[in-house]
Design an enzyme around this catalytic site. Structure first.
Site, PDB file in Angstrom:
ATOM      1  N   ASP A  39      91.195  16.137  13.623  1.00 40.82           N
ATOM      2  CA  ASP A  39      90.621  15.288  14.532  1.00 40.82           C
ATOM      3  C   ASP A  39      89.132  15.313  14.505  1.00 40.82           C
ATOM      4  O   ASP A  39      88.344  16.245  14.072  1.00 40.82           O
ATOM      5  CB  ASP A  39      90.822  16.001  15.984  1.00 40.82           C
ATOM      6  CG  ASP A  39      92.686  15.329  16.432  1.00 40.82           C
ATOM      7  OD1 ASP A  39      93.204  14.725  15.343  1.00 40.82           O
ATOM      8  OD2 ASP A  39      92.847  16.032  17.121  1.00 40.82           O
ATOM      9  N   TYR A  67      95.577  27.551  14.480  1.00 42.41           N
ATOM     10  CA  TYR A  67      94.336  26.999  15.329  1.00 42.41           C
ATOM     11  C   TYR A  67      94.235  27.986  16.323  1.00 42.41           C
ATOM     12  O   TYR A  67      94.960  28.589  16.842  1.00 42.41           O
ATOM     13  CB  TYR A  67      94.811  25.679  16.028  1.00 42.41           C
ATOM     14  CG  TYR A  67      95.283  24.375  15.001  1.00 42.41           C
ATOM     15  CD1 TYR A  67      94.545  23.583  14.618  1.00 42.41           C
ATOM     16  CD2 TYR A  67      96.515  24.435  14.552  1.00 42.41           C
ATOM     17  CE1 TYR A  67      94.776  22.364  13.996  1.00 42.41           C
ATOM     18  CE2 TYR A  67      96.865  23.281  13.688  1.00 42.41           C
ATOM     19  CZ  TYR A  67      95.949  22.326  13.505  1.00 42.41           C
ATOM     20  OH  TYR A  67      96.477  21.235  12.823  1.00 42.41           O
ATOM     21  N   ASP A  81      91.680  15.912  25.630  1.00 39.58           N
ATOM     22  CA  ASP A  81      90.718  16.857  24.835  1.00 39.58           C
ATOM     23  C   ASP A  81      89.407  16.450  25.877  1.00 39.58           C
ATOM     24  O   ASP A  81      89.404  15.747  26.741  1.00 39.58           O
ATOM     25  CB  ASP A  81      90.431  16.911  23.530  1.00 39.58           C
ATOM     26  CG  ASP A  81      90.075  15.398  22.735  1.00 39.58           C
ATOM     27  OD1 ASP A  81      89.625  14.594  23.879  1.00 39.58           O
ATOM     28  OD2 ASP A  81      90.085  15.372  21.716  1.00 39.58           O
ATOM     29  N   ARG A 172      96.701  19.474  21.223  1.00 37.66           N
ATOM     30  CA  ARG A 172      96.691  18.869  22.434  1.00 37.66           C
ATOM     31  C   ARG A 172      97.708  18.360  23.256  1.00 37.66           C
ATOM     32  O   ARG A 172      97.706  18.486  24.615  1.00 37.66           O
ATOM     33  CB  ARG A 172      95.725  17.474  22.111  1.00 37.66           C
ATOM     34  CG  ARG A 172      94.507  17.664  21.991  1.00 37.66           C
ATOM     35  CD  ARG A 172      93.511  16.252  21.443  1.00 37.66           C
ATOM     36  NE  ARG A 172      94.316  15.689  20.310  1.00 37.66           N
ATOM     37  CZ  ARG A 172      94.500  14.522  20.096  1.00 37.66           C
ATOM     38  NH1 ARG A 172      94.294  13.612  20.953  1.00 37.66           N
ATOM     39  NH2 ARG A 172      95.071  13.961  18.781  1.00 37.66           N
TER      40      ARG A 172
END
Length: 298
Positions: A39, A67, A81, A172
């Site tokens: 992203d 992550y 986000d 997300r």
């Protein structure tokens, strides 16, 4: 010809395609690609494949990923986000114990609905392009695996978690779902991918440094192609078979793994071969050849 994998730490705010462009310029190479979009608002590990290594992109995309994300509880944005606009708020206060309990329920195989703001294509069009046009379409649930989820820090309304997950996992969406599980809202504030397969962020080159590092030094940092496919079984044949293998001829071998395997002639990695049995004998035929006699860099 130059080939290999460069472990790059993509900075926040630039696209994965931009990193590919930087590597092309730094190495003066046209055949360069990445192994799965990271992203725009995320940072972290983005393995870049160069030359014949572009042929392992599909295998790289299936690798487990790790992550680390800081999330904010009590609000939701349209993009899930910090880059988006806040569209909803909640006054509910969540304790560390409540957060831990909710977080742990997501370990294992779970269903996820991909977010509208994602690079996933539907009928040839990326979802984020549709989202920017104000269009929202129904998305099918997808099964993903959360192998591990760990709380690194908690100070309401912020929490930091580390997630080890399978291909196709949207952090997300995971954060949004955790918020819903808690009876509140949540969105990703910061997101970093710290590992892709065997490629770790501590060994990665910062994307902002790519054009500052001499080409010769960048070449020294290339990982061999077989680094990306270590999970395949391995067979080592005598070097006398090298020409036969490179030329795609079927070679008789003494073992059958019954699947695709890494093939070596002596110390040289040749590529991926199909190992099979026929009429009581075992054979090997190359599926993807990476070996080049002219290559002296890898």
């Amino acid at each position: 010809m130059l080939k290999g994998i460069l472990n790059v730490n993509k900075e926040k705010g630039i696209s994965s395609a931009r990193v590919v462009s930087l590597v092309r310029r730094a190495l003066n190479m046209k055949k360069v690609g990445h192994t799965g979009t990271l992203d725009l608002e995320a940072s972290g590990v983005l393995p870049i494949v160069i030359g014949k290594a572009t042929r392992v992109s599909d295998y790289m995309m299936t690798k487990d990923k790790v992550y680390e994300t800081e999330l904010i509880l009590g609000a939701k944005t349209d993009t899930l986000d910090a880059a988006g606009e806040i569209i909803e708020k909640s006054d509910k206060v969540v304790t560390k114990e409540e957060f831990l309990q909710a977080m742990k329920t997501f370990k294992g195989e779970i269903d996820q609905i991909p977010p509208m703001y994602s690079a996933l294509k539907v009928n040839g069009k990326k979802l984020y392009d549709l989202a920017r046009e104000g269009v929202e379409i129904e998305r099918k649930k997808r099964k993903v695996n959360i192998y591990d989820i760990e709380l690194l820090d908690f100070a309401f309304p912020k929490a930091t978690i580390r997630v080890t997950c399978s291909k196709g996992t949207y952090i997300r969406t995971l954060v949004d779902d955790i918020g819903e599980k808690l009876g509140t809202l949540a969105y990703v504030n910061e997101l970093a991918r710290v590992r892709v397969g065997d490629f770790d962020i501590k060994d990665a080159i910062k994307s902002e440094d790519l054009l500052e590092i001499p080409k010769e030094d960048l070449i020294k940092k290339l990982y061999p192609i077989d680094t990306a496919i270590k999970d395949f079984d391995k067979i080592i044949l005598d070097r006398k078979y090298l020409d036969n293998l490179v030329n795609g001829q079927i070679v008789e071998v003494d073992k059958n793994y019954g699947k695709i395997i890494r093939v070596y002639a002596g110390d040289d990695f040749i590529g991926l071969g199909n190992n099979f049995s026929q009429d009581g004998k075992n054979f090997l035929k190359m599926e993807k050849v990476f070996y080049e006699r002219s290559d002296k860099n890898i």
